[in-house]
Design a protein around this motif. Structure first.
Motif, PDB file in Angstrom:
ATOM      1  N   UNK A   1     -23.464  -6.691  12.125  1.00 21.60           N
ATOM      2  CA  UNK A   1     -23.282  -5.343  11.610  1.00 21.60           C
ATOM      3  C   UNK A   1     -21.792  -5.069  11.445  1.00 21.60           C
ATOM      4  N   UNK A   2     -21.373  -4.745  10.210  1.00 21.22           N
ATOM      5  CA  UNK A   2     -19.943  -4.494   9.989  1.00 21.22           C
ATOM      6  C   UNK A   2     -19.443  -3.331  10.835  1.00 21.22           C
ATOM      7  N   UNK A   3     -18.305  -3.523  11.449  1.00 28.80           N
ATOM      8  CA  UNK A   3     -17.694  -2.444  12.216  1.00 28.80           C
ATOM      9  C   UNK A   3     -16.692  -1.726  11.316  1.00 28.80           C
ATOM     10  N   UNK A   4     -17.168  -0.605  10.788  1.00 30.39           N
ATOM     11  CA  UNK A   4     -16.358   0.082   9.786  1.00 30.39           C
ATOM     12  C   UNK A   4     -15.053   0.612  10.365  1.00 30.39           C
ATOM     13  N   UNK A   5     -14.969   0.685  11.657  1.00 30.84           N
ATOM     14  CA  UNK A   5     -13.722   1.184  12.236  1.00 30.84           C
ATOM     15  C   UNK A   5     -12.608   0.147  12.086  1.00 30.84           C
ATOM     16  N   UNK A   6     -12.961  -1.038  11.610  1.00 31.14           N
ATOM     17  CA  UNK A   6     -11.932  -2.054  11.381  1.00 31.14           C
ATOM     18  C   UNK A   6     -11.530  -2.143   9.915  1.00 31.14           C
ATOM     19  N   UNK A   7     -12.091  -1.258   9.103  1.00 31.19           N
ATOM     20  CA  UNK A   7     -11.781  -1.284   7.665  1.00 31.19           C
ATOM     21  C   UNK A   7     -10.793  -0.180   7.307  1.00 31.19           C
ATOM     22  N   UNK A   8      -9.712  -0.565   6.706  1.00 30.17           N
ATOM     23  CA  UNK A   8      -8.669   0.399   6.377  1.00 30.17           C
ATOM     24  C   UNK A   8      -8.332   0.387   4.890  1.00 30.17           C
ATOM     25  N   UNK A   9      -8.059   1.566   4.393  1.00 30.46           N
ATOM     26  CA  UNK A   9      -7.680   1.690   2.991  1.00 30.46           C
ATOM     27  C   UNK A   9      -6.384   2.463   2.888  1.00 30.46           C
ATOM     28  N   UNK A  10      -5.458   1.913   2.155  1.00 28.02           N
ATOM     29  CA  UNK A  10      -4.194   2.619   1.996  1.00 28.02           C
ATOM     30  C   UNK A  10      -3.392   1.979   0.871  1.00 28.02           C
ATOM     31  N   UNK A  11      -2.298   2.579   0.535  1.00 27.65           N
ATOM     32  CA  UNK A  11      -1.426   1.947  -0.445  1.00 27.65           C
ATOM     33  C   UNK A  11      -0.872   0.661   0.145  1.00 27.65           C
ATOM     34  N   UNK A  12      -0.728  -0.331  -0.703  1.00 29.10           N
ATOM     35  CA  UNK A  12      -0.413  -1.672  -0.202  1.00 29.10           C
ATOM     36  C   UNK A  12       1.086  -1.893  -0.042  1.00 29.10           C
ATOM     37  N   UNK A  13       1.649  -1.170   0.893  1.00 33.26           N
ATOM     38  CA  UNK A  13       3.072  -1.347   1.171  1.00 33.26           C
ATOM     39  C   UNK A  13       3.256  -2.180   2.433  1.00 33.26           C
ATOM     40  N   UNK A  14       4.450  -2.691   2.571  1.00 30.38           N
ATOM     41  CA  UNK A  14       4.771  -3.472   3.762  1.00 30.38           C
ATOM     42  C   UNK A  14       4.559  -2.619   4.992  1.00 30.38           C
TER      43      UNK A  14
END
Lengths: 358, 358
Positions: free
Chosen positions: B223-236
């Motif tokens: 079961x995917x743990x959505x708390x490990x999925x992040x979305x953001x602008x791809x900056x350093x």
DNA sequence: TAAATGCTCCAAACCGCTTTGGATGCCTGA
DNA sequence: TCAGGCATCCAAAGCGGTTTGGAGCATTTA
């Protein structure tokens, strides 16, 4: 006031709009362009009709009639072997593009192989597709400035050409001063073995940066060790590779001046792989073009790298503004803008470590 | 054969050239454009004269007459707050630009605030400044595709819009499959806590990549743990920051999937600061757009990062080729091109470490 | 030999807009 | 009352190319 956008309909010409209104094309054109020969009442009527029908003048036709292209050209050189795309172009262009958009200009970009560059500028002129040109990345012995002066098309250079003996418009950062200051700062921290990871050595900015470093060293009576000065394309890998090699020599440098954050990231990788610590064992000062996606800032914290910082996006805005002003004023007196870089303290610099060999 | 470039001289019009030759403009135009109605002898004469005088047709005039702009438009959205300039644009545009140059097209670039995007496309059409458009960075619920279809101007989308129910032309990388494979690979290595550092979550590519990850996990009964999925602008910095936070949680991930090399560089920084080792303690797989100045390749050695790799520059070439072909053939049957990413092994992946808690 | 055919080339219209040089009507001042 | 001035509007000539619809002439064909 709110334009009713009509999608999917046939585009309307000025002539058609004039017919709808029972007016002549002349009057409609003048009304739309704010000439005084048309009464306020009809101007309102025309404007309203134009909005309703979503009329927009055809730029090609207008520009043929006025002789103005309402576009600015940028030539982006492409070294065919490396397929290198300089990342600072992106931010520079973003800045310039803002200004163009605000003033109703288009931005024309040509990707041109290095050897066809002059031809490309000629073409811009003779094809009549632009009103002005931004010249990127001037080099030693660059012929473009002379050529464009002869051709007589307005242009602004991003950077300078040290050996150009004729006037021209430019926007530049004070590269020499920035690297002089950075070097001074390292010297103050006790560093004596200072390496320079620079851009390609025929680039004007690289020449100036190197001069700044030498000047600072000589100012303290230190003979520059040219074997520590490197010139190459500013890629992550080149930074890594140069760092790896330099750290392995007999008497490795304790500090690095790096022309961009990108090779500095590679350099940092090499330093860490060597088991050393950035800021303690080895100091780094970068020049930071303030690229939007590779920010040196650390969200409120101290920046990663100590840096001479000057926004290349801002340079783009300045250059574009200057160029449009030249075009629209018609005043050809040469203009220049020298931007000062800030020296910003980050976590990558510290006092020179004590060596077993002092 | 060799054109004698004349600088500094007045530009010559077709009419003048015709007078010089004692021919009509009609004949000169036809000779230069290779129409059969003109004899080979006069064609040669005309061509030679054109070369000598450095005659080049005025593009605006030609394009007004032919109705073809000989230019392609790219709209680059600018989120005003962040002033973010996506780095993949640069390489994509470089690829497309090559193709345009080869075919005599100009490239028009508009930097447009996000909220004015649709208007910008309208303008492209109504101002008649371009023959076709490349649509960048499609999002969920993107209205541009529908709009452009209605307006009836040829366009190619770089990427897809999952929720578009009408046909359109696109060039895309198989994001879902790439991230599915990458996830499978990590699972094979024994990783179970897998984090995803993704692009902004309304971007179509981000949606597909996330779907690929979930699909792979579910395929193994995890079961995917959505708390490990992040979305953001791809900056350093975003990569760094997300990594720092994730490594500090109770049961930190042992592997990261990262949507671009830029945040991966930040992530690597965070991992090292935490005293961990990339490839041993923590695995990373990136998606590598093969940016020219941030190459993942290491000069003959193993790449830094294990990666799903697909050249965005190549995508630019493909999209441009497709668009020009649509314009020139007039054939509107929708075209698509799905590019496959290669999974390339680098030094950033290894078997999942044994935890005290198995 | 006269008509038909090809081969070259040209005059003029056109693309959609701007701009010059009036034309028209109304108002003013002498 | 009439010349002169002013405010509006328009016809037409560009801008620099492409393209349509012939024209002129030499060569074939019937």
């Amino acid at each position: 006031m709110v334009p009713m956008i009509q999608t999917g309909l046939e585009l309307m010409t000025l002539k058609e709009l004039a017919e709808h209104l029972g007016l002549s094309p002349t009057t409609v054109s003048r009304a739309l362009n704010g000439f005084p020969e048309v009464s306020e009442a009809t101007r309102k009527k025309v404007q309203a009709a134009a909005d309703t029908y979503g009329y927009r003048p055809n730029y090609r036709a207008r520009s043929l009639a006025t002789g103005r292209a309402m576009a600015i050209g940028h030539v982006i050189p492409m070294a065919s072997e490396h397929e290198m795309m300089n990342p600072v172009f992106t931010d520079f262009i973003a800045g310039a593009g803002e200004v163009y958009a605000k003033n109703g200009y288009d931005m024309l970009i040509s990707i041109v192989p290095d050897q066809h560059q002059e031809q490309a500028y000629q073409d811009f002129k003779s094809k009549g597709s632009v009103d002005g040109i931004i010249v990127h990345a001037p080099r030693a012995g660059d012929r473009r400035i002379h050529m464009l002066n002869e051709v007589g098309i307005p242009f602004v250079v991003h950077g300078r050409a040290s050996d150009a003996h004729e006037p021209y418009n430019w926007v530049d950062m004070d590269n020499k001063r920035a690297f002089h200051r950075a070097t001074d700062f390292l010297l103050d921290l006790g560093h004596r073995r200072i390496a320079l990871i620079n851009g390609l050595e025929d680039m004007d900015f690289a020449i100036r940066r190197r001069a700044g470093v030498k000047e600072a060293l000589e100012g303290r009576g230190i003979t520059p060790d040219e074997s520590l000065f490197f010139s190459n394309e500013m890629t992550e890998f080149n930074g890594y590779e140069t760092g790896r090699r330099l750290l392995a020599i007999q008497d490795p440098p304790t500090a690095f001046l790096v022309s961009s954050i990108i090779p500095a990231i590679g350099l940092r990788r090499a330093i860490r792989e060597a088991g050393l610590d950035v800021g303690r064992d080895v100091s780094i000062i970068i020049h930071d073009d303030d690229l939007s996606y590779l920010s040196n800032a650390s969200g409120g914290q101290e920046p990663q790298f100590t840096a001479t910082k000057s926004s290349v996006r801002d340079a783009g805005r300045k250059a574009a503004t200057m160029l449009l002003d030249i075009i629209e004023s018609g005043d050809t007196a040469p203009r220049t803008a020298l931007m000062e870089a800030n020296l910003i303290l980050g976590r990558s610099t510290g006092p020179a470590p004590n060596r077993t060999t002092t």
